[in-house]
Design a protein around this motif. Structure first.
Motif, short mmCIF file in Angstrom:
data_model
loop_
_atom_site.label_atom_id
_atom_site.label_comp_id
_atom_site.label_asym_id
_atom_site.label_seq_id
_atom_site.Cartn_x
_atom_site.Cartn_y
_atom_site.Cartn_z
N PRO A 148 0.81 -1.22 0.00
CA PRO A 148 0.00 0.00 0.00
C PRO A 148 0.84 1.27 0.00
CG PRO A 148 0.19 -0.85 2.22
CD PRO A 148 1.00 -1.76 1.35
N THR A 149 0.51 2.20 -0.87
CA THR A 149 1.22 3.47 -0.90
C THR A 149 0.32 4.65 -0.56
OG1 THR A 149 0.82 3.60 -3.29
CG2 THR A 149 2.92 2.66 -2.57
N THR A 150 -0.96 4.37 -0.22
CA THR A 150 -1.87 5.40 0.26
C THR A 150 -2.72 4.80 1.39
OG1 THR A 150 -3.76 4.82 -1.18
CG2 THR A 150 -2.09 6.31 -2.10
N ALA A 151 -3.35 5.67 2.17
CA ALA A 151 -4.24 5.18 3.23
C ALA A 151 -5.42 4.41 2.64
CB ALA A 151 -4.74 6.36 4.06
N ARG A 152 -5.88 4.81 1.47
CA ARG A 152 -7.00 4.10 0.85
C ARG A 152 -6.63 2.65 0.54
NH1 ARG A 152 -9.72 4.95 -5.17
NH2 ARG A 152 -10.90 3.00 -5.10
N LEU A 272 13.01 5.62 -13.86
CA LEU A 272 12.82 4.49 -12.95
C LEU A 272 12.33 4.92 -11.58
CD1 LEU A 272 15.94 2.34 -13.89
CD2 LEU A 272 13.55 1.75 -14.28
N ALA A 273 12.73 6.09 -11.11
CA ALA A 273 12.24 6.58 -9.82
C ALA A 273 10.74 6.86 -9.89
CB ALA A 273 12.99 7.84 -9.41
N GLU A 274 10.30 7.46 -11.00
CA GLU A 274 8.87 7.70 -11.18
C GLU A 274 8.12 6.38 -11.27
OE1 GLU A 274 5.98 10.35 -14.12
OE2 GLU A 274 7.88 9.59 -14.90
N ALA A 275 8.70 5.40 -11.96
CA ALA A 275 8.06 4.10 -12.10
C ALA A 275 7.94 3.39 -10.76
CB ALA A 275 8.85 3.24 -13.09
N ALA A 276 8.99 3.44 -9.95
CA ALA A 276 8.96 2.79 -8.64
C ALA A 276 7.87 3.38 -7.76
CB ALA A 276 10.32 2.92 -7.96
N ALA A 277 7.75 4.71 -7.78
CA ALA A 277 6.76 5.38 -6.95
C ALA A 277 5.34 5.00 -7.36
CB ALA A 277 6.94 6.89 -7.02
N ALA A 278 5.14 4.70 -8.65
CA ALA A 278 3.80 4.41 -9.16
C ALA A 278 3.46 2.92 -9.20
CB ALA A 278 3.66 4.99 -10.56
N LEU A 279 4.44 2.04 -8.94
CA LEU A 279 4.28 0.62 -9.22
C LEU A 279 3.07 -0.01 -8.52
CD1 LEU A 279 5.29 -2.04 -10.46
CD2 LEU A 279 6.78 -2.30 -8.45
N PHE A 280 3.03 0.04 -7.19
CA PHE A 280 2.00 -0.69 -6.46
C PHE A 280 0.61 -0.08 -6.68
CE2 PHE A 280 5.64 -1.99 -3.56
CZ PHE A 280 5.72 -3.25 -4.12
N ALA A 281 0.53 1.25 -6.70
CA ALA A 281 -0.77 1.88 -6.93
C ALA A 281 -1.29 1.51 -8.32
CB ALA A 281 -0.65 3.39 -6.79
N SER A 282 -0.39 1.42 -9.30
CA SER A 282 -0.81 1.07 -10.67
C SER A 282 -1.29 -0.37 -10.76
CB SER A 282 0.36 1.29 -11.64
OG SER A 282 0.75 2.64 -11.65
N LEU A 283 -0.60 -1.30 -10.09
CA LEU A 283 -1.05 -2.69 -10.07
C LEU A 283 -2.43 -2.79 -9.45
CD1 LEU A 283 2.21 -4.62 -9.10
CD2 LEU A 283 0.96 -4.80 -11.26
N ARG A 284 -2.64 -2.05 -8.36
CA ARG A 284 -3.95 -2.09 -7.71
C ARG A 284 -5.04 -1.54 -8.63
NH1 ARG A 284 -4.66 -2.62 -2.14
NH2 ARG A 284 -2.76 -3.16 -1.01
N GLU A 285 -4.74 -0.43 -9.31
CA GLU A 285 -5.75 0.18 -10.18
C GLU A 285 -6.11 -0.74 -11.34
OE1 GLU A 285 -6.41 4.24 -12.83
OE2 GLU A 285 -4.94 4.22 -11.20
N LEU A 286 -5.11 -1.36 -11.96
CA LEU A 286 -5.39 -2.30 -13.05
C LEU A 286 -6.16 -3.52 -12.53
CD1 LEU A 286 -2.05 -2.17 -15.08
CD2 LEU A 286 -4.24 -1.11 -15.66
N ASP A 287 -5.82 -3.96 -11.34
CA ASP A 287 -6.52 -5.10 -10.75
C ASP A 287 -7.99 -4.79 -10.54
OD1 ASP A 287 -6.02 -7.74 -10.08
OD2 ASP A 287 -5.82 -7.32 -7.94
N ARG A 288 -8.27 -3.55 -10.13
CA ARG A 288 -9.68 -3.16 -9.89
C ARG A 288 -10.50 -3.13 -11.17
NH1 ARG A 288 -7.61 0.36 -5.74
NH2 ARG A 288 -7.40 2.06 -7.23
#
Length: 320
Positions: A148-152, A272-288
């Motif tokens: 998780p990278t946000t409280a949500r 790569l720094a931008e990609a790392a910051a977005a990785l987990f939130a992006s996986l969650r969004e695509l999963d949804r």
């Protein structure tokens, strides 16, 4: 479950709950952690139960500074050198546990070592100060799921199972801390790539890391070594150069393949720094989006790419 902005009053309430043996989720500079008093066996057991985490997988213990780390672990010369540069920050060191540490045995999963980190995030630091105890805090997600990278993200995984979530906004790095074995005096070994790169470690140590030992993925010696980890519900197809029917796309770089389905580019400019910051939130969004599979474009293996690819390979691994 209550989500509160991480102001001084909320932090005071969180410290009270932790000292009473409750769980509290809080932000670090890497991901949100599910915190418990590391000296309270019942509280630590609740972490395993809430996450559905195997009890042989050790937990990271968060402390406010190097002096606090030395009260629970033996900090050798190589570890001290790394601590002086990277603490506070996203580096976890596996160290020899002191017999008088007071830590629950569940924290170390029966090992004579303990994984220790000094977080940089001001909310984590304020919570450690208010609690006055070391905090066991693995990522605040169900075991094996996307971090998780946000409280949500925490509420999505746990619902009402966590009494309090401190909302400190989005995390900065987006991938977990780097974990190294600093418990031996013959060098530093990389156990889990993360926000501190291999190159950065080698620059401080002025030489290569020690040769890594063969590991048994069924019995990890540090956090983050399970073969299948960080996994969304959708299956991942790595190093994809096209998108198949029914797949979503996790892209990287300026020229993603065409797709009519859900798509997120981790970094259109190939950062790569931008990609790392977005990785987990992006996986969650695509999963949804409800897709059964996600095509993942190739990510360079250098720098932070090593950590990103490590997470993606674990997310794509066969699931038991």
């Amino acid at each position: 479950m209550t989500v509160r902005t991480a102001d001084p009053f909320a932090i005071e309430e969180a410290a009270r709950l932790l000292n009473e043996g409750e769980l509290v989720a809080f932000p670090t500079e890497t991901v949100y952690g599910l915190g418990a008093d590391a000296t309270n066996g019942r509280a630590v057991a609740a972490v395993f139960e809430t996450k559905g985490r195997p009890q042989f997988n050790p937990l990271i213990v968060h402390v406010p500074d190097l002096a606090a780390a030395e009260r629970i672990a033996v900090v050798g010369p190589h570890a001290r050198l790394l601590a002086e540069v990277f603490w506070p920050g996203p580096l976890t060191m596996v160290l020899k546990r002191r017999a008088e540490s007071g830590l629950s045995d569940l924290v170390t999963a029966g090992l004579d070592t303990v994984a220790v980190r000094v977080p940089q995030h001001p909310v984590a630091q304020a919570l450690l100060a208010a609690t006055g105890k070391p905090l066991a805090a693995p990522s605040a997600n169900r075991s094996g799921r996307v971090s998780p990278t946000t409280a949500r993200h925490v509420t999505d995984d746990f619902g009402s199972d966590v009494p309090l979530i401190l909302d400190g906004g989005d995390t900065g790095y987006g991938v977990e801390s780097t974990v190294v074995d600093a418990s031996r005096f013959d060098g530093i070994r990389l156990l889990r790539p993360g926000a501190v790169t291999r190159g950065a470690l080698q620059a401080v140590l002025m030489g290569p890391l020690a040769e890594e030992d063969a590991t048994d993925a069924t019995r990890p010696t540090s956090p983050g070594q399970l073969a299948s980890h960080y996994a969304p519900n959708a299956l991942l197809r790595l190093d994809a150069t096209d998108v198949r029917p029914g797949e979503a796309l996790l892209a990287f770089g300026p020229n993603p393949p065409a797709t009519e389905g859900a798509a997120i580019n981790l970094s259109a400019k190939g950062d790569l720094a931008e990609a790392a910051a977005a990785l987990f939130a992006s996986l969650r969004e695509l999963d949804r989006s409800g897709v059964g599979a996600i095509a993942v474009m190739p990510i360079p293996e250098h720098g932070l790419g090593e950590a990103i690819n490590d997470r993606l390979r674990r997310a794509a691994a066969p699931r038991g």
